[in-house]
Scaffold this motif. Structure first.
Motif, PDB file in Angstrom:
ATOM      1  N   LEU A  23       0.824  -1.205   0.000  1.00 22.60           N
ATOM      2  CA  LEU A  23       0.000   0.000   0.000  1.00 22.60           C
ATOM      3  C   LEU A  23       0.860   1.259   0.000  1.00 22.60           C
ATOM      4  N   ARG A  24       1.948   1.236   0.767  1.00 20.97           N
ATOM      5  CA  ARG A  24       2.861   2.391   0.773  1.00 20.97           C
ATOM      6  C   ARG A  24       3.507   2.573  -0.596  1.00 20.97           C
ATOM      7  N   PHE A  25       3.924   1.464  -1.192  1.00 21.85           N
ATOM      8  CA  PHE A  25       4.533   1.521  -2.528  1.00 21.85           C
ATOM      9  C   PHE A  25       3.529   2.075  -3.539  1.00 21.85           C
ATOM     10  N   ASP A  26       2.298   1.561  -3.497  1.00 26.32           N
ATOM     11  CA  ASP A  26       1.260   2.038  -4.414  1.00 26.32           C
ATOM     12  C   ASP A  26       1.022   3.538  -4.243  1.00 26.32           C
ATOM     13  N   ALA A  27       1.024   4.013  -2.994  1.00 32.87           N
ATOM     14  CA  ALA A  27       0.822   5.442  -2.739  1.00 32.87           C
ATOM     15  C   ALA A  27       1.962   6.262  -3.336  1.00 32.87           C
ATOM     16  N   CYS A  28       3.193   5.774  -3.190  1.00 33.56           N
ATOM     17  CA  CYS A  28       4.347   6.478  -3.769  1.00 33.56           C
ATOM     18  C   CYS A  28       4.256   6.523  -5.282  1.00 33.56           C
ATOM     19  N   VAL A  29       3.901   5.400  -5.893  1.00 35.85           N
ATOM     20  CA  VAL A  29       3.766   5.356  -7.349  1.00 35.85           C
ATOM     21  C   VAL A  29       2.695   6.333  -7.792  1.00 35.85           C
ATOM     22  N   PHE A  30       1.570   6.386  -7.069  1.00 33.04           N
ATOM     23  CA  PHE A  30       0.497   7.315  -7.430  1.00 33.04           C
ATOM     24  C   PHE A  30       0.986   8.756  -7.369  1.00 33.04           C
ATOM     25  N   MET A  31       1.742   9.098  -6.318  1.00 36.72           N
ATOM     26  CA  MET A  31       2.249  10.474  -6.202  1.00 36.72           C
ATOM     27  C   MET A  31       3.226  10.795  -7.331  1.00 36.72           C
ATOM     28  N   ILE A  32       4.072   9.845  -7.674  1.00 37.25           N
ATOM     29  CA  ILE A  32       5.052  10.057  -8.735  1.00 37.25           C
ATOM     30  C   ILE A  32       4.373  10.163 -10.096  1.00 37.25           C
ATOM     31  N   CYS A  33       3.332   9.364 -10.318  1.00 34.57           N
ATOM     32  CA  CYS A  33       2.705   9.350 -11.648  1.00 34.57           C
ATOM     33  C   CYS A  33       2.050  10.685 -11.982  1.00 34.57           C
ATOM     34  N   LEU A  34       1.805  11.511 -10.983  1.00 40.63           N
ATOM     35  CA  LEU A  34       1.266  12.839 -11.254  1.00 40.63           C
ATOM     36  C   LEU A  34       2.357  13.778 -11.763  1.00 40.63           C
ATOM     37  N   GLN A  35       3.636  13.393 -11.577  1.00 39.53           N
ATOM     38  CA  GLN A  35       4.754  14.254 -11.932  1.00 39.53           C
ATOM     39  C   GLN A  35       5.550  13.774 -13.142  1.00 39.53           C
ATOM     40  N   VAL A  36       5.444  12.489 -13.460  1.00 38.71           N
ATOM     41  CA  VAL A  36       6.200  11.922 -14.579  1.00 38.71           C
ATOM     42  C   VAL A  36       5.279  11.038 -15.419  1.00 38.71           C
ATOM     43  N   ASP A  37       5.712  10.775 -16.622  1.00 39.78           N
ATOM     44  CA  ASP A  37       4.958   9.868 -17.486  1.00 39.78           C
ATOM     45  C   ASP A  37       5.345   8.432 -17.160  1.00 39.78           C
ATOM     46  N   LEU A  38       4.368   7.581 -16.939  1.00 44.74           N
ATOM     47  CA  LEU A  38       4.600   6.165 -16.693  1.00 44.74           C
ATOM     48  C   LEU A  38       3.989   5.364 -17.835  1.00 44.74           C
ATOM     49  N   TYR A  39       4.680   4.325 -18.241  1.00 47.73           N
ATOM     50  CA  TYR A  39       4.191   3.468 -19.313  1.00 47.73           C
ATOM     51  C   TYR A  39       4.307   2.013 -18.876  1.00 47.73           C
ATOM     52  N   LEU A  40       3.378   1.212 -19.299  1.00 50.14           N
ATOM     53  CA  LEU A  40       3.462  -0.215 -19.043  1.00 50.14           C
ATOM     54  C   LEU A  40       4.474  -0.833 -19.986  1.00 50.14           C
ATOM     55  N   LEU A  41       5.209  -1.808 -19.482  1.00 52.34           N
ATOM     56  CA  LEU A  41       6.149  -2.531 -20.341  1.00 52.34           C
ATOM     57  C   LEU A  41       5.361  -3.436 -21.273  1.00 52.34           C
ATOM     58  N   PRO A  42       5.829  -3.625 -22.512  1.00 56.94           N
ATOM     59  CA  PRO A  42       5.104  -4.495 -23.440  1.00 56.94           C
ATOM     60  C   PRO A  42       5.131  -5.950 -22.956  1.00 56.94           C
ATOM     61  N   GLN A  43       3.985  -6.575 -22.958  1.00 55.68           N
ATOM     62  CA  GLN A  43       3.861  -7.932 -22.446  1.00 55.68           C
ATOM     63  C   GLN A  43       4.709  -8.934 -23.225  1.00 55.68           C
ATOM     64  N   ALA A  44       4.858  -8.743 -24.512  1.00 54.21           N
ATOM     65  CA  ALA A  44       5.665  -9.670 -25.312  1.00 54.21           C
ATOM     66  C   ALA A  44       7.123  -9.651 -24.884  1.00 54.21           C
ATOM     67  N   ALA A  45       7.618  -8.499 -24.442  1.00 51.08           N
ATOM     68  CA  ALA A  45       9.012  -8.378 -24.039  1.00 51.08           C
ATOM     69  C   ALA A  45       9.232  -8.755 -22.573  1.00 51.08           C
ATOM     70  N   PHE A  46       8.223  -8.557 -21.728  1.00 53.46           N
ATOM     71  CA  PHE A  46       8.359  -8.770 -20.286  1.00 53.46           C
ATOM     72  C   PHE A  46       7.199  -9.620 -19.758  1.00 53.46           C
ATOM     73  N   PRO A  47       7.090 -10.859 -20.202  1.00 51.98           N
ATOM     74  CA  PRO A  47       5.942 -11.687 -19.785  1.00 51.98           C
ATOM     75  C   PRO A  47       6.043 -12.142 -18.331  1.00 51.98           C
ATOM     76  N   THR A  48       4.892 -12.379 -17.742  1.00 52.65           N
ATOM     77  CA  THR A  48       4.849 -12.956 -16.402  1.00 52.65           C
ATOM     78  C   THR A  48       5.176 -14.438 -16.498  1.00 52.65           C
ATOM     79  N   GLY A  49       5.529 -15.027 -15.375  1.00 56.00           N
ATOM     80  CA  GLY A  49       5.780 -16.467 -15.353  1.00 56.00           C
ATOM     81  C   GLY A  49       4.535 -17.254 -15.704  1.00 56.00           C
ATOM     82  N   GLY A  50       3.382 -16.768 -15.268  1.00 54.71           N
ATOM     83  CA  GLY A  50       2.133 -17.448 -15.585  1.00 54.71           C
ATOM     84  C   GLY A  50       1.877 -17.520 -17.078  1.00 54.71           C
ATOM     85  N   LEU A  51       2.204 -16.480 -17.786  1.00 49.05           N
ATOM     86  CA  LEU A  51       2.004 -16.464 -19.233  1.00 49.05           C
ATOM     87  C   LEU A  51       3.081 -17.272 -19.948  1.00 49.05           C
ATOM     88  N   TYR A  52       4.344 -17.010 -19.620  1.00 46.38           N
ATOM     89  CA  TYR A  52       5.442 -17.642 -20.345  1.00 46.38           C
ATOM     90  C   TYR A  52       5.518 -19.151 -20.118  1.00 46.38           C
TER      91      TYR A  52
END
Length: 104
Positions: A23-52
């Motif tokens: 929860l603390r990490f999520d709060a920090c990310v939320f505060m930062i995302c108001l100041q910088v651009d955040l992008y999701l990594l492409p799933q094909a390049a960074f798959p989860t273990g469940g997918l791969y």
């Protein structure tokens, strides 16, 4: 408790402890995302273990695009190493002399 990076860490993590820190990490990310651009990594390049590790059709369709394969959706350090070895993704032992960590 042991002191690590100026934070007191219990010897064993409880789920409550981890949830509070998430929860603390999520709060920090939320505060930062108001100041910088955040992008999701492409799933094909960074798959989860469940997918791969559970969808070989997807792996073949995206072959050559994988950069980092997350070894999640499995519990235990030895099990993770074994799974990487089973899929020929564990290269640490072959290149231990190139790593400052040496052989794991």
């Amino acid at each position: 408790m042991q002191k690590t990076n100026s934070i007191f860490m219990p010897h064993r993590f409880s789920m409550g402890f981890l949830k509070v820190h998430q929860l603390r990490f999520d709060a920090c990310v939320f505060m930062i995302c108001l100041q910088v651009d955040l992008y999701l990594l492409p799933q094909a390049a960074f798959p989860t273990g469940g997918l791969y590790f559970k969808n070989q059709t997807w792996v073949q369709e995206t072959k050559g695009k994988h950069v980092i394969i997350h070894n999640n959706y499995i519990t235990g350090f030895e099990k993770k190493i074994k799974r990487f070895r089973d899929y020929s993704l564990w290269l640490v032992d072959d290149h231990a002399s190139e790593s400052p960590l040496g052989k794991l």
